[in-house]
Design a protein around this motif. Sequence first.
Motif, PDB file in Angstrom:
ATOM      1  N   MET A   1     -16.438   9.050  -8.723  1.00  0.00           N
ATOM      2  CA  MET A   1     -16.485   8.327  -7.486  1.00  0.00           C
ATOM      3  C   MET A   1     -15.387   8.758  -6.518  1.00  0.00           C
ATOM      4  O   MET A   1     -15.410   8.372  -5.362  1.00  0.00           O
ATOM      5  N   GLU A   2     -14.447   9.522  -7.022  1.00  0.00           N
ATOM      6  CA  GLU A   2     -13.388  10.025  -6.138  1.00  0.00           C
ATOM      7  C   GLU A   2     -13.976  10.932  -5.074  1.00  0.00           C
ATOM      8  O   GLU A   2     -13.499  10.959  -3.932  1.00  0.00           O
ATOM      9  N   LEU A   3     -15.031  11.663  -5.429  1.00  0.00           N
ATOM     10  CA  LEU A   3     -15.696  12.531  -4.464  1.00  0.00           C
ATOM     11  C   LEU A   3     -16.291  11.715  -3.319  1.00  0.00           C
ATOM     12  O   LEU A   3     -16.247  12.133  -2.153  1.00  0.00           O
ATOM     13  N   LEU A   4     -16.795  10.530  -3.618  1.00  0.00           N
ATOM     14  CA  LEU A   4     -17.356   9.653  -2.592  1.00  0.00           C
ATOM     15  C   LEU A   4     -16.280   9.224  -1.592  1.00  0.00           C
ATOM     16  O   LEU A   4     -16.539   9.146  -0.384  1.00  0.00           O
ATOM     17  N   VAL A   5     -15.079   8.992  -2.082  1.00  0.00           N
ATOM     18  CA  VAL A   5     -13.967   8.626  -1.200  1.00  0.00           C
ATOM     19  C   VAL A   5     -13.636   9.778  -0.259  1.00  0.00           C
ATOM     20  O   VAL A   5     -13.456   9.579   0.947  1.00  0.00           O
ATOM     21  N   TRP A   6     -13.581  10.990  -0.778  1.00  0.00           N
ATOM     22  CA  TRP A   6     -13.233  12.143   0.063  1.00  0.00           C
ATOM     23  C   TRP A   6     -14.332  12.473   1.068  1.00  0.00           C
ATOM     24  O   TRP A   6     -14.053  12.844   2.207  1.00  0.00           O
ATOM     25  N   ILE A   7     -15.577  12.326   0.657  1.00  0.00           N
ATOM     26  CA  ILE A   7     -16.686  12.546   1.585  1.00  0.00           C
ATOM     27  C   ILE A   7     -16.639  11.506   2.697  1.00  0.00           C
ATOM     28  O   ILE A   7     -16.807  11.819   3.885  1.00  0.00           O
ATOM     29  N   GLY A   8     -16.401  10.249   2.334  1.00  0.00           N
ATOM     30  CA  GLY A   8     -16.292   9.188   3.331  1.00  0.00           C
ATOM     31  C   GLY A   8     -15.134   9.409   4.286  1.00  0.00           C
ATOM     32  O   GLY A   8     -15.253   9.166   5.487  1.00  0.00           O
ATOM     33  N   ALA A   9     -14.011   9.889   3.753  1.00  0.00           N
ATOM     34  CA  ALA A   9     -12.862  10.166   4.616  1.00  0.00           C
ATOM     35  C   ALA A   9     -13.178  11.295   5.596  1.00  0.00           C
ATOM     36  O   ALA A   9     -12.801  11.234   6.769  1.00  0.00           O
ATOM     37  N   GLY A  10     -13.881  12.312   5.129  1.00  0.00           N
ATOM     38  CA  GLY A  10     -14.258  13.416   6.014  1.00  0.00           C
ATOM     39  C   GLY A  10     -15.196  12.970   7.116  1.00  0.00           C
ATOM     40  O   GLY A  10     -15.032  13.337   8.289  1.00  0.00           O
ATOM     41  N   ILE A  11     -16.182  12.147   6.759  1.00  0.00           N
ATOM     42  CA  ILE A  11     -17.123  11.633   7.760  1.00  0.00           C
ATOM     43  C   ILE A  11     -16.388  10.751   8.758  1.00  0.00           C
ATOM     44  O   ILE A  11     -16.639  10.799   9.962  1.00  0.00           O
ATOM     45  N   GLY A  60     -18.378   6.298   7.357  1.00  0.00           N
ATOM     46  CA  GLY A  60     -17.368   6.951   6.524  1.00  0.00           C
ATOM     47  C   GLY A  60     -16.438   5.955   5.871  1.00  0.00           C
ATOM     48  O   GLY A  60     -16.124   6.066   4.679  1.00  0.00           O
ATOM     49  N   LEU A  61     -16.021   4.957   6.625  1.00  0.00           N
ATOM     50  CA  LEU A  61     -15.148   3.946   6.049  1.00  0.00           C
ATOM     51  C   LEU A  61     -15.870   3.109   4.997  1.00  0.00           C
ATOM     52  O   LEU A  61     -15.268   2.704   3.996  1.00  0.00           O
ATOM     53  N   LEU A  62     -17.151   2.873   5.214  1.00  0.00           N
ATOM     54  CA  LEU A  62     -17.929   2.160   4.186  1.00  0.00           C
ATOM     55  C   LEU A  62     -18.054   2.984   2.909  1.00  0.00           C
ATOM     56  O   LEU A  62     -17.987   2.437   1.800  1.00  0.00           O
ATOM     57  N   LEU A  63     -18.236   4.292   3.060  1.00  0.00           N
ATOM     58  CA  LEU A  63     -18.291   5.150   1.867  1.00  0.00           C
ATOM     59  C   LEU A  63     -16.960   5.133   1.114  1.00  0.00           C
ATOM     60  O   LEU A  63     -16.927   5.109  -0.125  1.00  0.00           O
ATOM     61  N   VAL A  64     -15.868   5.144   1.862  1.00  0.00           N
ATOM     62  CA  VAL A  64     -14.551   5.066   1.212  1.00  0.00           C
ATOM     63  C   VAL A  64     -14.411   3.747   0.464  1.00  0.00           C
ATOM     64  O   VAL A  64     -13.951   3.706  -0.686  1.00  0.00           O
ATOM     65  N   LEU A  65     -14.833   2.658   1.086  1.00  0.00           N
ATOM     66  CA  LEU A  65     -14.752   1.358   0.450  1.00  0.00           C
ATOM     67  C   LEU A  65     -15.592   1.296  -0.828  1.00  0.00           C
ATOM     68  O   LEU A  65     -15.129   0.811  -1.865  1.00  0.00           O
ATOM     69  N   VAL A  66     -16.809   1.792  -0.761  1.00  0.00           N
ATOM     70  CA  VAL A  66     -17.670   1.805  -1.940  1.00  0.00           C
ATOM     71  C   VAL A  66     -17.062   2.676  -3.040  1.00  0.00           C
ATOM     72  O   VAL A  66     -17.087   2.319  -4.220  1.00  0.00           O
ATOM     73  N   GLY A  67     -16.533   3.832  -2.659  1.00  0.00           N
ATOM     74  CA  GLY A  67     -15.907   4.703  -3.644  1.00  0.00           C
ATOM     75  C   GLY A  67     -14.702   4.077  -4.317  1.00  0.00           C
ATOM     76  O   GLY A  67     -14.508   4.220  -5.528  1.00  0.00           O
ATOM     77  N   VAL A  68     -13.906   3.332  -3.546  1.00  0.00           N
ATOM     78  CA  VAL A  68     -12.734   2.674  -4.119  1.00  0.00           C
ATOM     79  C   VAL A  68     -13.157   1.528  -5.037  1.00  0.00           C
ATOM     80  O   VAL A  68     -12.587   1.330  -6.118  1.00  0.00           O
ATOM     81  N   ILE A  69     -14.174   0.792  -4.628  1.00  0.00           N
ATOM     82  CA  ILE A  69     -14.639  -0.327  -5.460  1.00  0.00           C
ATOM     83  C   ILE A  69     -15.226   0.191  -6.777  1.00  0.00           C
ATOM     84  O   ILE A  69     -15.004  -0.395  -7.846  1.00  0.00           O
ATOM     85  N   LEU A  70     -15.964   1.286  -6.735  1.00  0.00           N
ATOM     86  CA  LEU A  70     -16.596   1.824  -7.945  1.00  0.00           C
ATOM     87  C   LEU A  70     -15.628   2.591  -8.847  1.00  0.00           C
ATOM     88  O   LEU A  70     -15.980   2.889  -9.990  1.00  0.00           O
ATOM     89  N   THR A  71     -14.473   2.904  -8.351  1.00  0.00           N
ATOM     90  CA  THR A  71     -13.496   3.655  -9.169  1.00  0.00           C
ATOM     91  C   THR A  71     -12.780   2.760 -10.126  1.00  0.00           C
ATOM     92  O   THR A  71     -12.496   1.682 -10.026  1.00  0.00           O
TER      93      THR A  71
END
Length: 71
Positions: A1-11, A60-71
């Motif tokens: 899920m760390e990849l989801l955080v980085w993708i969200g940050a990029g977006i 992008g911020l929602l993807l970061v949030l989801v990635g952090v919650i799932l980690t």
Amino acid sequence: MELLVWIGAGISVIGLIGIVWSIFAVARARKAGLDDDALRARMSRILPINIGALLLSILGLLLVLVGVILT
């Protein structure tokens, strides 16, 4: 899920770049000294880009949030 955080940050960064661009575009349009109709026409071209950039930033911020919650 760390990849989801980085993708969200990029977006989110892409969206932020779009928002900053639209701020500078509006400032340039105001400094150009255009009449009211020309200024409205230029703003109507900038507004969809601004809204799209805001949407990208939010997603992008929602993807970061989801990635952090799932980690």
